[in-house]
Scaffold this active site. Structure first.
Site, PDB file in Angstrom:
ATOM      1  N   ASP A 122      35.252  42.067  44.139  1.00  0.00           N
ATOM      2  CA  ASP A 122      35.005  43.240  44.982  1.00  0.00           C
ATOM      3  C   ASP A 122      33.570  43.741  44.853  1.00  0.00           C
ATOM      4  OD1 ASP A 122      37.719  43.312  45.600  1.00  0.00           O
ATOM      5  OD2 ASP A 122      38.174  44.734  43.988  1.00  0.00           O
ATOM      6  N   ARG A 155      42.312  46.108  38.457  1.00  0.00           N
ATOM      7  CA  ARG A 155      41.955  47.522  38.570  1.00  0.00           C
ATOM      8  C   ARG A 155      43.203  48.402  38.662  1.00  0.00           C
ATOM      9  NH1 ARG A 155      37.768  47.491  43.345  1.00  0.00           N
ATOM     10  NH2 ARG A 155      37.836  49.748  42.978  1.00  0.00           N
ATOM     11  N   ARG A 168      37.153  35.679  45.156  1.00  0.00           N
ATOM     12  CA  ARG A 168      36.268  36.790  45.502  1.00  0.00           C
ATOM     13  C   ARG A 168      36.207  37.789  44.363  1.00  0.00           C
ATOM     14  NH1 ARG A 168      38.885  38.524  51.278  1.00  0.00           N
ATOM     15  NH2 ARG A 168      39.003  36.428  52.187  1.00  0.00           N
TER      16      ARG A 168
END
Lengths: 244, 244
Positions: B51, B197, B49
């Site tokens: 975000d 991140r 995935r």
């Protein structure tokens, strides 16, 4: 009090610089914020218009105000209230004879061409994707042929308000990256309507081999708009700098 | 038939990769186009995935189809029907044992930081604007401390599905331009939820002098999520490459 603004904007969302009643424009948006902050009717004079979708690193504009707010407070309020695609880079007091439009001596425009094998999605709003191979040396030669004072009628879109099409080109060149970026830079004492986009459309034809340098020179000399090729799209164009 | 896709996308408009009933996602959008083209129900398996707001230069995915369309026709139809912020870079037949998620050996992520004096509007969707000066040497030192096999629990957002937090980091470094760009690159055999991140948020603290290198190393060793700083925003992150 007269203030001078230095502004950067992402033109994607706007119908160009000039105020319109029904569409979002850069001038209209900044004027709206200025009126909110100063509580006066404000007219913002830009160095010139940019088309819908065209961006700016360094647009210059001025306005008059009787506000009691200090320069610093005015700048902070503008920065806080402008949308994030319009950035106030600088706000300074301007001398009474300063005029953003009539005082401009030179402007610099950059045009970005992405000449890679596929259309990189992050670049799509900020460049023109030209897929076919471009001969950069031919393009640089062709651009050099634009330097000096000449009649740019062949690259002017009809409907231009300019009295004549004679302009002096001080810089016309390109920088290429090995990965496929081309930055074309033009500096002149003034630009006609759509002039940079028409120049880029033409020089890309040269780079693709669809025009020889001789044909390109003939187009320049012709002063005939119908001779020039298709115009490059708006989203690759950036108003880089205005010199006073 | 099993096909493998190489995809680039601009994540700005999407609620991330994974299909959702009510929101536009990259997986959902591509599946919708595949279903239109093949007239079959299609499930697209991505390498992982991303975000909401995260971009991809090279996401990899696979799907099964019984369509009679040739590979070339399928690719052309996809290219024609995908929105312009999702680009099909390549479509190839995949061997039966290929699996986009379980087969991935390494991934590379890039994170762009814009460390200039003002927020350039064209970069706002594709970088994190950090205004305060960054010590790039300290940052590079701190990044080097991430190399090798270690427990990255301190940089994992809770709610992660991963069984354990041990990953091997093969690349962690930065390239800086004189103008103020920083590109941070991470390559590992796998990444935890929000790991890049969180790493970027921490190393920027180091660059700002808010954490010494000793504090940074202590955070890494702590395996304690509550020790790490704030997470860097999504829009600076790009899934660069997936290696099988």
């Amino acid at each position: 009090m007269k203030y001078r603004l230095l502004i950067a904007y992402d033109g994607t969302r706007y119908q160009g610089w000039q105020r319109q009643a029904q569409a979002p424009t850069v001038q209209g948006t900044i004027e709206g914020v200025l009126e909110k902050v100063t509580r006066e009717a404000v007219t913002l004079i830009g160095s010139g218009r940019t088309d819908a979708g065209v961006h700016a690193w360094g647009q210059v504009a001025h306005f008059h105000t009787a506000t009691a707010l200090s320069q610093e407070r005015l700048a902070k309020a503008l920065q806080a209230l402008l949308p994030d695609d319009i950035v106030l880079r600088d706000l300074t007091e301007a001398p009474p004879d300063f005029h953003a439009r009539f005082g401009s001596r030179r402007k610099t425009y950059d045009y970005y061409v992405w000449n890679g094998a596929w259309p990189v999605p992050f670049f799509r709003g900020y460049s023109w994707w030209v897929r076919s191979p471009l001969d950069r040396c031919l393009m640089a030669d062709g651009l050099a042929g634009l330097l000096g004072e000449r009649d740019f009628s062949a690259f002017q879109t009809s409907g231009s308000r300019a009295a004549h099409a004679i302009r002096t080109m001080f810089q016309a060149g390109l920088v290429a990256s090995p990965r496929g970026w081309l930055r074309l830079r033009f500096q002149a004492d003034g630009f006609l309507r759509h002039m940079v986009r028409n120049l880029v459309g033409g020089i890309v034809r040269v780079g693709q081999g669809r025009w020889s340098l001789e044909e390109w020179r003939a187009v320049i000399e012709s002063r005939d708009r119908s001779r020039a090729g298709e115009m490059a799209p708006a989203q690759g164009l950036f108003l880089r700098k205005v010199i006073y």
